[in-house]
Design an enzyme around this catalytic site. Structure first.
Site, mmCIF file in Angstrom:
data_model
loop_
_atom_site.group_PDB
_atom_site.id
_atom_site.type_symbol
_atom_site.label_atom_id
_atom_site.label_comp_id
_atom_site.label_asym_id
_atom_site.label_seq_id
_atom_site.Cartn_x
_atom_site.Cartn_y
_atom_site.Cartn_z
ATOM 1 N N CYS A 184 0.821 -1.222 0.000
ATOM 2 C CA CYS A 184 0.000 0.000 0.000
ATOM 3 C C CYS A 184 0.854 1.271 0.000
ATOM 4 O O CYS A 184 0.341 2.355 -0.276
ATOM 5 C CB CYS A 184 -0.939 0.008 1.197
ATOM 6 S SG CYS A 184 -2.095 -1.353 1.180
ATOM 7 N N HIS B 234 -3.062 7.304 2.471
ATOM 8 C CA HIS B 234 -3.504 6.010 1.951
ATOM 9 C C HIS B 234 -4.886 5.721 2.533
ATOM 10 O O HIS B 234 -5.098 5.832 3.753
ATOM 11 C CB HIS B 234 -2.494 4.936 2.360
ATOM 12 C CG HIS B 234 -2.996 3.544 2.188
ATOM 13 N ND1 HIS B 234 -3.545 3.093 1.006
ATOM 14 C CD2 HIS B 234 -3.045 2.487 3.045
ATOM 15 C CE1 HIS B 234 -3.893 1.827 1.142
ATOM 16 N NE2 HIS B 234 -3.612 1.439 2.375
ATOM 17 N N ASN C 183 -10.139 -0.032 0.303
ATOM 18 C CA ASN C 183 -8.682 0.085 0.263
ATOM 19 C C ASN C 183 -8.185 -0.554 -1.035
ATOM 20 O O ASN C 183 -8.191 -1.775 -1.168
ATOM 21 C CB ASN C 183 -8.114 -0.618 1.501
ATOM 22 C CG ASN C 183 -6.597 -0.625 1.532
ATOM 23 O OD1 ASN C 183 -5.936 -0.325 0.538
ATOM 24 N ND2 ASN C 183 -6.047 -0.984 2.678
#
Ligand code: UT7
Length: 349
Positions: A129, A272, A302
């Site tokens: 990520c 993020h 996500n």
């Protein structure tokens, strides 16, 4: 002079003209199919109220049978090129940040061919990520050294391939998407990457992993070989949460202090997109009002390496992020890896 000698002379000349980095264009693409929390509740024992209150997520997009990661990455890249009004053959380099390539040898060259970036070298970069942020910082160094002038950075992931869709503790979180950003050398000393910090801690890596299958098969004469393939995502959600709310404010704080930046001068916090509670906790730590905290995870979940570029693209296109705005960004995730960057949006020339 030989060709090799000529090339190295050209390189030395270029390296002497080191320059700053401008953020010129962005683009994104998401799969057509959106899966709501209620729909997921038909597959695993969960419900909309639980998912929304614990994560802020209402839906996620999943790549369908007519789509692929390569296609999403290509679309995102083409939208960014259109925004900047660049031809694909003007690119010198493509960095594809992904943990879910179509090909373990690397998918960036396929992206290069797909968009016709015939003069660009292309490689994959994996930092889960944090991948987009690590990719952006990596790409910027090629420009700062004077070696390259135009670079495409794409963050793209198709985690739906590797999610255990029967594990309610993790499957509700993830979605698929691609986001792209174009970097260009500046000729006037301006630098849109005002500062960055990157960190890794592999000793804590087991809290979020996508490990190889643990299977060996007989080869020959008593020798065996390990089988290729991966297990679904394994995550200790609480530990990842604690890691994020501890490390993200700390690294942002270090970056702001290192660059003598006051939070009042930051226009946007672009984190993020993992969990709304993480976004809220970080914003509170910096006394950032909610309307300065960019968030679109309600619609996409996500999307791993894609989240920051996907959010950036949305906010640039709807006019929230404008030329000259300063953005404090942080990526974090498996590895463990995390980082922060202080950015300025220039937009198309
Ligand atoms: O890029 C980084 C990627 N990873 C992350 O960002 C993960 C960060 N962590 C988180 O976002 C949160 O830890 C989660 C959203 C994953 C979980 O939230 P939580 O508040 O930490 O819940 P929990 O794991 O402590 O579980 C609380 C309860 C448990 O039930 P019991 O044992 O108290 O009876 C779970 O079994 O909630 C249950 N639970 C669920 N219930 C309904 C866990 N997942 C679900 C679910 N639906 N999907």
């Amino acid at each position: 002079m030989t060709d090799d000698a000529l090339n190295s002379t050209a390189l030395v000349k270029q390296l002497q003209s080191a320059s700053g980095v401008l953020l010129r264009g962005c683009g994104s693409a998401t799969p057509a199919r959106s899966i709501s929390n209620d729909e997921l509740g038909k597959r695993v024992e969960t419900n909309d109220a639980w998912i929304r209150s614990r994560t802020g997520i209402s839906a996620r997009r999943v790549v369908g049978s007519e789509e692929s990661l390569a296609e999403l990455s290509g679309l995102a890249a083409e939208r960014a090129l259109a925004m900047a009004d660049w031809q694909a053959d003007s690119l010198d380099l493509i960095v594809l940040a992904t943990s879910t390539p179509d090909d373990l040898f690397g998918s960036a060259p396929r992206l290069q061919a797909r968009i016709g970036a015939v003069n660009a070298a292309a490689f994959d970069l994996t930092a889960a990520c944090s991948g987009f942020l690590f990719g952006l910082v990596t790409a910027a160094q090629y420009i700062r050294s004077g070696a390259m002038r135009r670079i495409l950075v794409v963050g793209a992931d198709q985690l739906s391939r590797w999610v255990d869709w029967d594990d309610r503790r993790s499957c509700v979180l993830f979605g698929d998407a691609a986001g792209a950003l174009l970097l260009e050398a500046s000729d006037n000393g301006q630098d849109d990457l005002e500062g960055f910090l990157l960190r890794s801690d592999g000793s804590r890596g087991e809290v979020l992993q996508l490990p190889q299958v643990n299977e060996r098969r007989a080869l020959i004469g008593g020798a065996s070989h390990q089988c290729g393939g991966f297990e679904p995502i394994q995550m200790n959600g609480q530990e990842v949460y604690k890691f994020a709310v501890r490390e993200v404010p700390a690294i942002l704080d270090s970056l702001l202090r290192a660059t003598s930046t006051n939070t009042d001068s930051i226009d946007w916090l672009l984190l993020h997109q993992a969990n709304q509670r993480i976004l809220d906790a970080v914003a509170e730590r910096f006394s950032m009002p909610n309307d300065k905290v960019l968030s679109n995870l309600a619609a996409y979940g996500n999307t791993s390496a894609a989240t920051i570029a996907l959010m950036l693209d949305e906010a640039v296109r709807d006019g929230r992020i404008q030329t000259g705005h300063r953005i404090a960004s942080s990526g974090f995730g498996a590895g463990l890896s995390w980082g922060a960057a202080l950015l300025r949006w220039s937009g198309p020339a």
